[in-house]
Scaffold this active site. Sequence first.
Site, PDB file in Angstrom:
ATOM      1  N   LYS A  22     -20.953  60.202  45.875  1.00  0.00           N
ATOM      2  CA  LYS A  22     -19.621  60.610  45.403  1.00  0.00           C
ATOM      3  C   LYS A  22     -18.547  59.695  46.000  1.00  0.00           C
ATOM      4  CE  LYS A  22     -17.230  64.077  47.495  1.00  0.00           C
ATOM      5  NZ  LYS A  22     -15.874  63.653  47.840  1.00  0.00           N
ATOM      6  N   ASN A  23     -18.640  59.464  47.316  1.00  0.00           N
ATOM      7  CA  ASN A  23     -17.566  58.728  47.976  1.00  0.00           C
ATOM      8  C   ASN A  23     -17.600  57.224  47.723  1.00  0.00           C
ATOM      9  OD1 ASN A  23     -16.575  61.110  48.893  1.00  0.00           O
ATOM     10  ND2 ASN A  23     -17.182  60.824  51.035  1.00  0.00           N
ATOM     11  N   ARG A  93      -7.838  64.877  46.210  1.00  0.00           N
ATOM     12  CA  ARG A  93      -7.066  63.937  47.010  1.00  0.00           C
ATOM     13  C   ARG A  93      -7.405  62.478  46.668  1.00  0.00           C
ATOM     14  NH1 ARG A  93      -4.737  62.719  52.109  1.00  0.00           N
ATOM     15  NH2 ARG A  93      -5.707  60.844  52.862  1.00  0.00           N
ATOM     16  N   CYS A 117      -9.603  68.691  49.749  1.00  0.00           N
ATOM     17  CA  CYS A 117     -10.033  69.572  50.840  1.00  0.00           C
ATOM     18  C   CYS A 117      -8.886  69.791  51.826  1.00  0.00           C
ATOM     19  CB  CYS A 117     -11.185  68.929  51.609  1.00  0.00           C
ATOM     20  SG  CYS A 117     -12.762  69.058  50.783  1.00  0.00           S
ATOM     21  N   ARG A 122      -4.129  65.151  56.717  1.00  0.00           N
ATOM     22  CA  ARG A 122      -4.584  64.014  55.903  1.00  0.00           C
ATOM     23  C   ARG A 122      -3.430  63.214  55.300  1.00  0.00           C
ATOM     24  NH1 ARG A 122      -9.838  65.620  52.514  1.00  0.00           N
ATOM     25  NH2 ARG A 122     -10.553  63.627  53.255  1.00  0.00           N
ATOM     26  N   PRO A 123      -2.626  62.634  56.147  1.00  0.00           N
ATOM     27  CA  PRO A 123      -1.487  61.878  55.632  1.00  0.00           C
ATOM     28  C   PRO A 123      -1.931  60.589  54.930  1.00  0.00           C
ATOM     29  CG  PRO A 123      -1.652  61.600  58.007  1.00  0.00           C
ATOM     30  CD  PRO A 123      -2.739  62.557  57.602  1.00  0.00           C
ATOM     31  N   ASP A 125       0.051  57.752  55.365  1.00  0.00           N
ATOM     32  CA  ASP A 125       0.931  56.729  55.934  1.00  0.00           C
ATOM     33  C   ASP A 125       0.255  55.353  56.032  1.00  0.00           C
ATOM     34  OD1 ASP A 125      -0.656  58.168  57.836  1.00  0.00           O
ATOM     35  OD2 ASP A 125       0.361  57.079  59.434  1.00  0.00           O
ATOM     36  N   LEU A 126      -1.051  55.321  56.306  1.00  0.00           N
ATOM     37  CA  LEU A 126      -1.714  54.017  56.471  1.00  0.00           C
ATOM     38  C   LEU A 126      -1.877  53.296  55.134  1.00  0.00           C
ATOM     39  CD1 LEU A 126      -4.396  55.056  59.106  1.00  0.00           C
ATOM     40  CD2 LEU A 126      -2.277  53.778  59.502  1.00  0.00           C
ATOM     41  N   ASP A 313     -18.489  64.283  57.720  1.00  0.00           N
ATOM     42  CA  ASP A 313     -18.966  65.005  56.537  1.00  0.00           C
ATOM     43  C   ASP A 313     -20.325  65.673  56.762  1.00  0.00           C
ATOM     44  OD1 ASP A 313     -16.708  64.441  55.130  1.00  0.00           O
ATOM     45  OD2 ASP A 313     -17.577  62.903  53.852  1.00  0.00           O
ATOM     46  N   VAL A 335     -12.456  63.203  63.957  1.00  0.00           N
ATOM     47  CA  VAL A 335     -11.893  62.489  62.799  1.00  0.00           C
ATOM     48  C   VAL A 335     -10.789  63.303  62.122  1.00  0.00           C
ATOM     49  CG1 VAL A 335     -12.432  61.440  60.564  1.00  0.00           C
ATOM     50  CG2 VAL A 335     -14.020  61.189  62.461  1.00  0.00           C
ATOM     51  N   ARG A 405     -17.919  70.150  43.769  1.00  0.00           N
ATOM     52  CA  ARG A 405     -17.180  68.893  43.822  1.00  0.00           C
ATOM     53  C   ARG A 405     -18.085  67.766  44.309  1.00  0.00           C
ATOM     54  NH1 ARG A 405     -13.025  68.941  47.891  1.00  0.00           N
ATOM     55  NH2 ARG A 405     -13.263  66.749  47.399  1.00  0.00           N
TER      56      ARG A 405
HETATM   57  C1  UD1 Z   1     -13.013  59.802  53.185  1.00  0.00           C
HETATM   58  C2  UD1 Z   1     -14.062  60.623  52.460  1.00  0.00           C
HETATM   59  C3  UD1 Z   1     -14.261  61.959  53.162  1.00  0.00           C
HETATM   60  C4  UD1 Z   1     -14.575  61.738  54.638  1.00  0.00           C
HETATM   61  C5  UD1 Z   1     -13.552  60.826  55.286  1.00  0.00           C
HETATM   62  C6  UD1 Z   1     -13.902  60.436  56.710  1.00  0.00           C
HETATM   63  C7  UD1 Z   1     -13.799  59.884  50.174  1.00  0.00           C
HETATM   64  C8  UD1 Z   1     -13.407  60.199  48.787  1.00  0.00           C
HETATM   65  N1  UD1 Z   1     -13.612  60.825  51.098  1.00  0.00           N
HETATM   66  O1  UD1 Z   1     -11.798  60.539  53.118  1.00  0.00           O
HETATM   67  O2  UD1 Z   1     -15.344  62.627  52.541  1.00  0.00           O
HETATM   68  O3  UD1 Z   1     -14.552  62.982  55.320  1.00  0.00           O
HETATM   69  O4  UD1 Z   1     -13.424  59.601  54.529  1.00  0.00           O
HETATM   70  O5  UD1 Z   1     -15.153  59.842  56.764  1.00  0.00           O
HETATM   71  O6  UD1 Z   1     -14.334  58.823  50.448  1.00  0.00           O
HETATM   72  N2  UD1 Z   1      -5.382  59.290  58.157  1.00  0.00           N
HETATM   73  C9  UD1 Z   1      -4.122  58.984  58.574  1.00  0.00           C
HETATM   74  N3  UD1 Z   1      -3.325  58.255  57.736  1.00  0.00           N
HETATM   75  C10 UD1 Z   1      -3.747  57.800  56.528  1.00  0.00           C
HETATM   76  C11 UD1 Z   1      -5.055  58.107  56.119  1.00  0.00           C
HETATM   77  C12 UD1 Z   1      -5.859  58.859  56.947  1.00  0.00           C
HETATM   78  O7  UD1 Z   1      -3.704  59.379  59.655  1.00  0.00           O
HETATM   79  O8  UD1 Z   1      -2.981  57.137  55.814  1.00  0.00           O
HETATM   80  C13 UD1 Z   1      -6.249  60.113  59.031  1.00  0.00           C
HETATM   81  C14 UD1 Z   1      -6.645  61.424  58.365  1.00  0.00           C
HETATM   82  O9  UD1 Z   1      -5.676  62.422  58.542  1.00  0.00           O
HETATM   83  C15 UD1 Z   1      -7.931  61.759  59.072  1.00  0.00           C
HETATM   84  C16 UD1 Z   1      -8.530  60.373  59.363  1.00  0.00           C
HETATM   85  O10 UD1 Z   1      -7.467  59.447  59.225  1.00  0.00           O
HETATM   86  O11 UD1 Z   1      -7.670  62.417  60.278  1.00  0.00           O
HETATM   87  C17 UD1 Z   1      -9.680  59.987  58.451  1.00  0.00           C
HETATM   88  O12 UD1 Z   1      -9.227  59.935  57.128  1.00  0.00           O
HETATM   89  P1  UD1 Z   1      -9.790  58.897  56.054  1.00  0.00           P
HETATM   90  O13 UD1 Z   1     -10.797  58.005  56.702  1.00  0.00           O
HETATM   91  O14 UD1 Z   1      -8.620  58.252  55.388  1.00  0.00           O
HETATM   92  O15 UD1 Z   1     -10.502  59.868  55.055  1.00  0.00           O
HETATM   93  P2  UD1 Z   1     -10.414  59.844  53.474  1.00  0.00           P
HETATM   94  O16 UD1 Z   1     -10.439  58.445  52.984  1.00  0.00           O
HETATM   95  O17 UD1 Z   1      -9.354  60.741  53.017  1.00  0.00           O
END
Ligand code: UD1
Length: 429
Positions: A22-23, A93, A117, A122-123, A125-126, A313, A335, A405
């Site tokens: 899926k991811n 998301r 989820c 889950r911001p 900003d990055l 996950d 995480v 999902r």
């Molecule tokens: C992806 C996976 C999800 C998995 C996660 C971590 C998909 C579709 N989803 O989610 O199943 O649980 O990786 O392995 O691939 N963060 C920030 N700023 C940002 C983005 C993220 O602070 O701009 C933080 C998030 O709040 C979180 C951490 O980084 O605490 C990890 O998030 P991220 O690696 O971005 O997860 P996703 O890509 O959303």
Amino acid sequence: MEKFLVERSLNLTGRVRTSGAKNASLPILAAALLGTEDIILEDVPRLRDVTVMCEVLKALGAKVRTYEDGTILINSSGLNNYETKSELMNKMRASFLVMGPLLGRLGKSKNSLPGGCKIGPRPIDLHLKGFKALGARIEEHKSYDAEQNESYVMASADELIGDRIYLDFPSVGATENIMMAAVLAKGETVIENAAKEPEIVDLSNFLRKLGGNIKGAGTSRITINGVERLKGAKHQIIPDRIEAGTYMVAAAISGGDLVVENVIPNHLSPVIAKLEETGCELTINDEEIRVKSNKDLKAIDIKTLPYPGFPTDMQAQFMALTTALKGQSVVIETVFENRFMHVNEFRKMGADIKIDGRSAIINGNVPLIGTKVNATDLRSGAALILAGFSAEGKTEIGNIYHIERGYEDVEEKFRSIGGNIKRIEVDED
Ligand code: UD1
């Protein structure tokens, strides 16, 4: 309301095949917006999240055809819309992943703020930091009127120009979104502290087939040299390491003996290591892993980390397992901020779990008793199925849409290995 009714099922046995990831599918579907010729994706799992992403692509002007065997044909030559509406965005998301490709192709992208989820803030900003570094203007509009839900983020650029981007955390989504924007930018982009997940490598392989110039995916430094345009390609999605891991834990928790087919064992190293620590016997071949459970499995400690660390996950599924292990286990979630919502559900089943900040302390070997519980997110839902197999009596799991999902044919697959699970329709709750 549909629920899963799970009954105690010891000794799950046989063979089960892992679906496409899926991811990996979601970012690759988004990346299909970048190519201007036919794209064929194979082994895409038939899941709700995939359907939502296909709807998003169609709404943006792409032609999408899905087939029963997991093949999807996409042609994005007619891409003509840069706006993703809240109806679709709120369902998932990962819809936010179209932002990078839209910026690359059309120079602008407007997206409602994403749903998905509810595991911490889950911001994004990055993601936005990356787009800004490439020269995009970012406009955020936050509406606090829940009814109208007009919160959106708009990114636009006359021209994207490569730059060096350091990620404060190796975010999977931010790495993918920035890669997809940078692949059509002018010059060189370097992502430092990039996520190293196998799904990033799969996205990079796909973008390279389209004609993209990307090096270093799978390491913490990814270099992208922009190209003028991307064409079409055929690509097979990698197997889903989280789905595979879930079935591996099912073997362990049920005292069973399962062969999980269609896996890339390297992607599962931390899962393999932790199952071996419990005392399970694992046999690893090129594309399949056999997990044979043992009596008196031992307690383990787990700390989630970005890849190649233990995957967040898989945390809920392993927590289900620790309730059956002899002794005290500690699970630390680093995480996500709020990924212990399943603890309350396990407690309803009689589990002895204490939470201390980001740690959960589980006193194992306390028999679980089936009751009414709810999936709070995708992986917690899978974990409740596993707990239901080891619990006495019947476990009724609500909010199963979360599970759908991310797990293709979950009932059929579990039933084929002896799992007593069925879908029921209930009026109440
Ligand atoms: C992806 C996976 C999800 C998995 C996660 C971590 C998909 C579709 N989803 O989610 O199943 O649980 O990786 O392995 O691939 N963060 C920030 N700023 C940002 C983005 C993220 O602070 O701009 C933080 C998030 O709040 C979180 C951490 O980084 O605490 C990890 O998030 P991220 O690696 O971005 O997860 P996703 O890509 O959303």
